[in-house]
Design a protein around this motif. Structure first.
Motif, mmCIF file in Angstrom:
data_model
loop_
_atom_site.group_PDB
_atom_site.id
_atom_site.type_symbol
_atom_site.label_atom_id
_atom_site.label_comp_id
_atom_site.label_asym_id
_atom_site.label_seq_id
_atom_site.Cartn_x
_atom_site.Cartn_y
_atom_site.Cartn_z
ATOM 1 N N PRO A 1 -7.915 9.753 2.960
ATOM 2 C CA PRO A 1 -8.356 8.673 4.023
ATOM 3 C C PRO A 1 -8.446 9.428 5.375
ATOM 4 O O PRO A 1 -9.158 9.120 6.510
ATOM 5 C CB PRO A 1 -7.612 7.393 4.182
ATOM 6 C CG PRO A 1 -6.875 7.386 2.788
ATOM 7 C CD PRO A 1 -6.798 8.731 2.583
ATOM 8 N N TYR A 2 -7.330 10.250 5.763
ATOM 9 C CA TYR A 2 -7.151 10.673 6.726
ATOM 10 C C TYR A 2 -8.179 12.013 7.158
ATOM 11 O O TYR A 2 -8.832 12.086 8.128
ATOM 12 C CB TYR A 2 -5.817 11.597 7.138
ATOM 13 C CG TYR A 2 -5.313 11.959 8.508
ATOM 14 C CD1 TYR A 2 -5.666 11.125 9.589
ATOM 15 C CD2 TYR A 2 -4.639 13.257 8.602
ATOM 16 C CE1 TYR A 2 -4.927 11.647 10.960
ATOM 17 C CE2 TYR A 2 -4.301 13.682 9.907
ATOM 18 C CZ TYR A 2 -4.407 12.993 11.011
ATOM 19 O OH TYR A 2 -4.223 13.544 12.154
ATOM 20 N N VAL B 1 -10.728 2.679 6.882
ATOM 21 C CA VAL B 1 -10.963 3.981 5.738
ATOM 22 C C VAL B 1 -9.505 3.844 5.239
ATOM 23 O O VAL B 1 -8.498 4.071 5.808
ATOM 24 C CB VAL B 1 -11.356 5.281 6.507
ATOM 25 C CG1 VAL B 1 -11.335 6.230 5.433
ATOM 26 C CG2 VAL B 1 -12.429 5.098 7.441
ATOM 27 N N MET B 2 -9.271 3.825 3.907
ATOM 28 C CA MET B 2 -8.224 3.849 3.212
ATOM 29 C C MET B 2 -8.116 4.446 1.650
ATOM 30 O O MET B 2 -9.583 4.529 1.249
ATOM 31 C CB MET B 2 -7.792 2.122 3.084
ATOM 32 C CG MET B 2 -8.794 1.434 2.288
ATOM 33 S SD MET B 2 -8.335 -0.432 2.323
ATOM 34 C CE MET B 2 -8.647 -1.065 4.110
ATOM 35 N N ARG B 3 -7.485 4.253 1.014
ATOM 36 C CA ARG B 3 -7.531 4.803 -0.357
ATOM 37 C C ARG B 3 -8.017 3.551 -1.257
ATOM 38 O O ARG B 3 -7.833 2.334 -0.981
ATOM 39 C CB ARG B 3 -5.988 5.260 -1.096
ATOM 40 C CG ARG B 3 -5.583 6.510 -0.794
ATOM 41 C CD ARG B 3 -4.436 7.005 -1.301
ATOM 42 N NE ARG B 3 -3.777 7.943 -0.416
ATOM 43 C CZ ARG B 3 -3.133 7.751 0.770
ATOM 44 N NH1 ARG B 3 -2.669 6.383 1.005
ATOM 45 N NH2 ARG B 3 -2.611 8.808 1.466
ATOM 46 N N PRO C 1 1.329 5.019 4.055
ATOM 47 C CA PRO C 1 1.748 3.733 3.515
ATOM 48 C C PRO C 1 2.746 3.048 4.581
ATOM 49 O O PRO C 1 2.654 1.673 4.267
ATOM 50 C CB PRO C 1 2.554 4.301 2.100
ATOM 51 C CG PRO C 1 2.435 5.717 1.858
ATOM 52 C CD PRO C 1 1.923 6.208 3.139
ATOM 53 N N LYS C 2 3.275 3.647 5.316
ATOM 54 C CA LYS C 2 4.372 2.816 6.079
ATOM 55 C C LYS C 2 3.649 1.758 7.084
ATOM 56 O O LYS C 2 4.143 1.063 7.805
ATOM 57 C CB LYS C 2 5.235 3.616 6.838
ATOM 58 C CG LYS C 2 5.170 3.886 8.186
ATOM 59 C CD LYS C 2 6.448 4.751 8.792
ATOM 60 C CE LYS C 2 6.332 4.990 10.407
ATOM 61 N NZ LYS C 2 7.019 6.206 11.006
ATOM 62 N N TYR C 3 2.382 2.088 7.449
ATOM 63 C CA TYR C 3 1.438 1.246 8.333
ATOM 64 C C TYR C 3 0.786 0.234 7.330
ATOM 65 O O TYR C 3 0.077 -0.508 7.966
ATOM 66 C CB TYR C 3 0.611 2.096 9.021
ATOM 67 C CG TYR C 3 1.177 3.023 9.990
ATOM 68 C CD1 TYR C 3 1.841 2.411 11.069
ATOM 69 C CD2 TYR C 3 1.145 4.341 9.940
ATOM 70 C CE1 TYR C 3 2.511 3.227 12.056
ATOM 71 C CE2 TYR C 3 1.961 5.115 10.688
ATOM 72 C CZ TYR C 3 2.450 4.600 11.871
ATOM 73 O OH TYR C 3 3.446 5.359 12.835
ATOM 74 N N ARG C 4 1.047 0.028 5.908
ATOM 75 C CA ARG C 4 0.169 -0.675 5.238
ATOM 76 C C ARG C 4 0.501 -2.276 5.758
ATOM 77 O O ARG C 4 -0.660 -3.221 5.727
ATOM 78 C CB ARG C 4 0.599 -0.662 3.829
ATOM 79 C CG ARG C 4 -0.353 -1.471 2.677
ATOM 80 C CD ARG C 4 -0.026 -0.937 1.308
ATOM 81 N NE ARG C 4 -0.187 0.477 0.949
ATOM 82 C CZ ARG C 4 0.512 1.157 0.203
ATOM 83 N NH1 ARG C 4 1.578 0.632 -0.303
ATOM 84 N NH2 ARG C 4 0.213 2.374 -0.130
ATOM 85 N N SER C 5 1.521 -2.517 6.129
ATOM 86 C CA SER C 5 1.802 -3.978 6.691
ATOM 87 C C SER C 5 0.833 -4.101 7.912
ATOM 88 O O SER C 5 0.725 -5.595 8.211
ATOM 89 C CB SER C 5 3.323 -3.986 7.065
ATOM 90 O OG SER C 5 3.581 -3.056 8.115
ATOM 91 N N GLN C 6 0.309 -3.295 8.626
ATOM 92 C CA GLN C 6 -0.492 -3.715 9.791
ATOM 93 C C GLN C 6 -2.015 -3.836 9.456
ATOM 94 O O GLN C 6 -2.695 -4.495 10.191
ATOM 95 C CB GLN C 6 -0.566 -2.518 10.676
ATOM 96 C CG GLN C 6 0.670 -1.938 11.269
ATOM 97 C CD GLN C 6 0.518 -1.028 12.351
ATOM 98 O OE1 GLN C 6 -0.507 -0.532 12.674
ATOM 99 N NE2 GLN C 6 1.687 -0.686 13.148
ATOM 100 N N LEU C 7 -2.081 -3.945 8.108
ATOM 101 C CA LEU C 7 -3.577 -3.805 7.598
ATOM 102 C C LEU C 7 -3.882 -5.410 7.872
ATOM 103 O O LEU C 7 -5.166 -5.857 8.146
ATOM 104 C CB LEU C 7 -3.815 -3.505 6.133
ATOM 105 C CG LEU C 7 -5.182 -3.557 5.574
ATOM 106 C CD1 LEU C 7 -6.119 -2.563 6.601
ATOM 107 C CD2 LEU C 7 -5.090 -2.839 4.340
ATOM 108 N N ALA C 8 -3.012 -6.214 7.372
ATOM 109 C CA ALA C 8 -3.655 -7.595 7.340
ATOM 110 C C ALA C 8 -3.825 -8.231 8.780
ATOM 111 O O ALA C 8 -5.050 -8.939 8.814
ATOM 112 C CB ALA C 8 -2.381 -8.462 6.666
ATOM 113 N N ASP C 9 -3.111 -7.781 9.748
ATOM 114 C CA ASP C 9 -3.554 -8.250 10.951
ATOM 115 C C ASP C 9 -4.242 -7.465 11.896
ATOM 116 O O ASP C 9 -4.912 -7.889 12.989
ATOM 117 C CB ASP C 9 -2.123 -8.398 11.702
ATOM 118 C CG ASP C 9 -1.089 -9.387 11.410
ATOM 119 O OD1 ASP C 9 -1.780 -10.352 10.682
ATOM 120 O OD2 ASP C 9 -0.019 -9.187 11.405
#
Lengths: 338, 338, 338
Positions: free
Chosen positions: C81-82, C62-64, C47-55
């Motif tokens: 997803p992993y 691949v995600m939940r 979840p800590k990388y969720r902020s990178q998704l938008a950009d």
């Protein structure tokens, strides 16, 4: 392979052991007290395994005289049953056939000298001015650089590298992946860049040393890195340049000694323990596993660092308090003064 | 081999050093202050060895200008005598003859490219699309997999493995047993079994890096594992996948960096120290031996963990108290409140 | 090499994943969220990388299922997803061509058995009575001693040594420099000299194990050293003689287990952690990095030792107080009694 067989009486005579029970008892191999069958020899050295003796199916058991009293089976008795077992077990060790000579694939410098009674295996290289003495065995894939000596009766199992200026004594045994004589880690900083300090020394290994798999022993910067006779190194040990290790010292796996440290004789260095550079450790010192030696040791004895294992939750509390330890001690001191 | 000889005056001129005493003095090798003879050059950098100067038999000694005042022998003076010594000692380093060309036993993929000025030794394999550049030396028993580059002037001493997608810069030096580009340790758990996560990245090593014996550097999972220029790694170091190490950082033997950690420039990582995964360490950080970096470090400086070495009996007492540390602190707090 | 391409719809069907967005979207490789381009597939698990998704410019992510709601791009959804990413990424893994057969340079004992469907590379030696089974790959420079088995589908990447009596299960993967079956570190002291205790056991490795670069696993003294199925060892790990490691246990780099210790199933041993000899660790134990296991562990859970990282100046104060800890505790106790 037809396994060798030995009677209890023959073993007693050969190794000077006491005999209790049936001297005609025959064994063809060794086992643990718990796992041995009737044609196996086992041993009892550690008192904590004494309870296993009654149920052991071993045909012969090596033990102390005390333990043999009242034992209904066949026993060989010795003051040190583990030593006696080690000698007997060697009789049952399978040995690969080694024939003297140089394998056709080996690449040997014209000015190297290989004794006619030495064995050099496939895919070995031997550099200039190097010497392989009588009875030495250089296994497959070894690399022997320039100016090295493999002493009489020494064995390099396989894939051992002697980089340069490495001199092995007699009956040295080196396990696969070990690297002796690589450059010591000598660096000088100039203007923000590292400059390499040439490593002009060598490595000298005494007689009867054993060096474990993937262990590394760097060559000296100016003088040599030295292991005296009968030093025993386990696997994955790192020995820095110009270290000196005294005779009969044993080091367990993953321990490390930084440059120019000196370790005495008859020391025992525990697994993953470390010794900082330029320190001296006197004879008969024991360092427990994963301890870091941060100052010279002048008195024989046992030394440790670290903290005990705890469940993680409790450990976190103690660890947090460790950070406050000085403040805590000051408060206790202040309270005492009041 | 006839050893090279050099006069004090010639050395002074060549390396821009001050000269005190007899410029015609000749040396043919180097030694320590304690061990050098009259035809050896020694150095004095660490003040703690100054007392050895008076008794040294060295023909020439490199030292600071201050130390040379009143010194009756021949001295070469430098601001940093260790750097000057490193440069001079290189003149006396024996060099094995290396001839360009590919040894007859080497197995080279048809689509690999070996520069005519590179040397590929016995029992080497070179994989598809790999490139060995001018002046590079690939010693005996090295394995170069597919899609690798060995940059100009780089040297793989012996038995080095570049598994796949490993790109070395120029003048990189790699010691025996090192493994670069093995699979990173990527696992996912599904239904109680491990699934391997493919490791699709590579390893990029900058110019002038040195990598010690039996050190391992895994290739990245997706992106590359990176060492910037002039990184110096000692023996038996483990670098996990996707780690990045900044230029001019040096790491001592047996240290380890877990996956995706980033270490800054000009850092010094002590022997057997560890860095947990995904952390960041800023530039100019020193981590002392056997310390574990458990959080990111944002400020330059020196960092440590662990406890000091003690005799085992005293250590057992402190260790037992460590487990009670939280309770102890609570009692002190409670007493303070009273 | 023409890279493989896959559409989102094809991947969804092949791996049983949910599909959001454009099923015709094509990818030809993988990337991180931050680094992927429009023809790359990325994943979001932590979840800590969720902020990178938008950009992210990734063509497919691949995600939940939760994360896919409102995501405007093309997503494949999975419970884990992993795991899904690991399976997809395997499609993009470049594979070296391996052809069955024995390289002309290999030296194979006349009584060894190499399956017609196995591959034995250059500069390999295979000893007496050893067996390489169907689909196994023995890479360049490997040394297989006497009485070894390389199970079906196993792969020894390069320069792996199986010394003697090493039996690998199926689909075992061993990285370069690993040494299995070297002598355990067995010594007995007699009259001030070490006597070697013969190491008569072997090594047994279960199916689907992975063993990292430069890892060492010694053979047993009497019985075997055993890794059960699906054990995963990272690089530079040391496993002593007669250790037993339970199925599905994973150990991180530089950890070490001393002789005769037993580790349970589904354990996670952190990097550079150590386990003393003859201990038992039950199933589902986590040992954090650089901790030393000094007693048997009977309860599942997480265990630790060591102290937290501190700036060196503060650490010196705490370290000095650690030495006085017993005295401090006694004073607090005494004060409490008053």
């Amino acid at each position: 392979m037809q396994p060798a067989t030995h009677t209890a009486a023959a073993l007693a005579e050969r190794f000077g052991l006491g005999l209790h029970g049936d001297g005609a008892r025959v064994v063809c191999g060794v086992g643990t007290l718990a796992g041995a069958g009737p044609d196996h020899l086992a041993f009892l050295a550690n008192p904590k395994y004494r309870s296993q003796l009654a149920d052991s199916r071993a045909g012969i058991v090596v033990m102390r005289e005390d333990d043999a009293e009242g034992y209904p089976g066949t026993a060989l008795t010795a003051r040190d049953p583990y030593v006696a077992f080690a000698r007997i077990a060697a009789l049952f060790e399978p040995r690969a056939d080694v024939t003297a000579g140089i394998h056709a694939s080996a690449v040997v410098a014209t000015d190297a000298h290989i004794d006619a009674d030495a064995s050099v295996g496939p895919f070995v290289t031997v550099g200039s001015r190097s010497r392989i003495e009588a009875g030495a065995v250089v296994g497959p894939g070894c690399v022997i650089g320039d100016d090295c000596i493999v002493g009489a009766g020494s064995e390099l199992i396989a894939r051992v590298t002697l980089v340069t200026r490495v001199r092995l004594g007699q009956r040295v045994r080196i396990h696969p992946g070990a690297v002796l004589g690589a450059d010591g880690f000598g660096l000088a900083m100039e203007g923000g860049h590292w400059i390499k300090v040439p490593q002009l020394g060598g490595v000298v290994i005494g007689d009867d040393c054993e060096i474990g798999a993937n262990t590394t022993i760097d060559r000296g910067a100016i003088d040599d890195t030295v292991l005296e006779d009968d030093v025993r190194l386990d696997n994955q040990i790192q020995i820095g340049h110009n270290v000196r290790i005294g005779a009969h010292t044993a080091m367990a796996g993953c321990s490390a000694v930084a440059g120019s440290a000196r370790i005495g004789r008859h020391c025992l260095i525990g697994g993953a323990a470390g010794v900082l550079g330029h320190l001296e450790i006197c004879d008969r010192v024991i360092v427990t596993a994963m301890s870091l030696v941060t100052h010279s040791i002048r008195e024989p004895g046992e030394y440790s660092s670290g903290t005990p294992l705890m469940d993680n939750r409790s450990w976190r509390k103690s660890a947090a308090r460790f950070k406050q330890l000085d403040a805590l001690a000051r408060r206790v001191n202040a309270a005492d003064k009041e």
